[in-house]
Design a protein around this motif. Structure first.
Motif, PDB file in Angstrom:
ATOM      1  N   VAL A 150       0.840  -1.206   0.000  1.00 56.01           N
ATOM      2  CA  VAL A 150       0.000   0.000   0.000  1.00 56.01           C
ATOM      3  C   VAL A 150       0.871   1.250   0.000  1.00 56.01           C
ATOM      4  CG1 VAL A 150      -1.613   1.348   1.420  1.00 56.01           C
ATOM      5  CG2 VAL A 150      -2.033  -1.076   1.004  1.00 56.01           C
ATOM      6  N   PHE A 151       1.912   1.260   0.801  1.00 59.94           N
ATOM      7  CA  PHE A 151       2.818   2.409   0.853  1.00 59.94           C
ATOM      8  C   PHE A 151       3.449   2.666  -0.514  1.00 59.94           C
ATOM      9  CE2 PHE A 151       7.051   4.269   1.455  1.00 59.94           C
ATOM     10  CZ  PHE A 151       6.708   5.440   2.105  1.00 59.94           C
ATOM     11  N   VAL A 152       3.929   1.605  -1.145  1.00 61.84           N
ATOM     12  CA  VAL A 152       4.566   1.744  -2.467  1.00 61.84           C
ATOM     13  C   VAL A 152       3.557   2.266  -3.492  1.00 61.84           C
ATOM     14  CG1 VAL A 152       5.570   0.436  -4.384  1.00 61.84           C
ATOM     15  CG2 VAL A 152       6.387   0.058  -2.057  1.00 61.84           C
ATOM     16  N   LEU A 153       2.347   1.710  -3.490  1.00 61.45           N
ATOM     17  CA  LEU A 153       1.334   2.149  -4.448  1.00 61.45           C
ATOM     18  C   LEU A 153       0.942   3.613  -4.240  1.00 61.45           C
ATOM     19  CD1 LEU A 153      -0.983  -0.994  -4.578  1.00 61.45           C
ATOM     20  CD2 LEU A 153       0.576  -0.184  -6.364  1.00 61.45           C
ATOM     21  N   LEU A 154       0.843   4.031  -2.982  1.00 60.98           N
ATOM     22  CA  LEU A 154       0.463   5.413  -2.699  1.00 60.98           C
ATOM     23  C   LEU A 154       1.590   6.401  -2.988  1.00 60.98           C
ATOM     24  CD1 LEU A 154      -1.485   5.012   0.672  1.00 60.98           C
ATOM     25  CD2 LEU A 154      -2.454   5.594  -1.551  1.00 60.98           C
ATOM     26  N   GLU A 155       2.798   6.065  -2.551  1.00 65.79           N
ATOM     27  CA  GLU A 155       3.900   7.017  -2.632  1.00 65.79           C
ATOM     28  C   GLU A 155       4.618   7.037  -3.971  1.00 65.79           C
ATOM     29  OE1 GLU A 155       4.731   9.411  -0.399  1.00 65.79           O
ATOM     30  OE2 GLU A 155       2.913   8.749   0.634  1.00 65.79           O
ATOM     31  N   PHE A 156       4.830   5.882  -4.571  1.00 67.23           N
ATOM     32  CA  PHE A 156       5.647   5.821  -5.782  1.00 67.23           C
ATOM     33  C   PHE A 156       4.825   5.757  -7.071  1.00 67.23           C
ATOM     34  CE2 PHE A 156       8.388   3.995  -2.409  1.00 67.23           C
ATOM     35  CZ  PHE A 156       9.307   5.028  -2.383  1.00 67.23           C
TER      36      PHE A 156
END
Length: 193
Positions: A150-156
């Motif tokens: 989720v972090f990767v999808l949101l941030e990157f």
């Protein structure tokens, strides 16, 4: 009548103490609805919060509307939404009429600057509670993996949170449906033997 009073008091407190906007109201709603009045469980509140974040509009009124309806129907919805917005209406009229005369004072600027870290801490505590519940429910490895994804999808990849929440809700519904079908199939096989 007591139920309507409790709904009004719970959401009036949220409306009057939720200084800093919708995100600052979420932990207050959680405290009232889950901890104090026990109108819903942590899991139900988490599901409601996820669904509410996918819809447009202020989160506090969406939560109030749904919870009021769930607890006491249409009257509960009207009561909860009014209780949530009345303090804001009153304070906006009061503050806008006197803002020009007090905005230069240091204590006003300090109060405004203090809101950001307080809201950040409140959201961090609520997030940690949800992570703990997910860890207990799904296991820590899947929870950690989901957090990273989720972090990767949101941030990157700059995917909108509403889209991500909608996809995750869809996947959870599909998974739950599969479990239900599997359980039903195993029960039918058990009955036939």
């Amino acid at each position: 009548m007591k139920l309507q009073w409790n709904i009004f008091v719970a959401f009036f407190r949220v409306g009057i103490l939720g200084y800093g906007g919708g995100p600052s109201s979420i932990p207050l709603v959680h405290k009232e609805v889950v901890d104090k009045y026990k109108w819903m469980s942590d899991e139900e509140f988490g599901d409601l919060l996820a669904l509410g974040n996918t819809l447009p509009g202020p989160i506090a009124t969406k939560l109030a509307g749904y919870i009021g309806y769930r607890v006491s129907g249409v009257l509960g919805t009207i009561n909860a939404v009014l209780a949530t917005i009345l303090p804001t209406i009153f304070f906006m009229i009061l503050l806008l009429s006197s803002l020009s005369s007090i905005k230069g004072y240091d204590w006003v600027q300090g109060m405004t600057a203090a809101v950001i870290p307080v809201v950040g801490v409140m959201l961090a505590v609520l997030t940690w509670q949800f992570i703990q519940k997910a860890g207990k429910g799904m296991g820590w490895v899947p929870t950690g993996a989901m957090l990273v994804v989720v972090f990767v999808l949101l941030e990157f990849f700059n995917i909108h949170p509403g889209i991500l929440i909608g996809v995750l809700l869809f996947l959870a519904i599909v998974k739950k449906d599969r479990k239900k079908k599997k359980k039903h199939l195993s029960e039918r096989e058990g009955d036939s033997s």
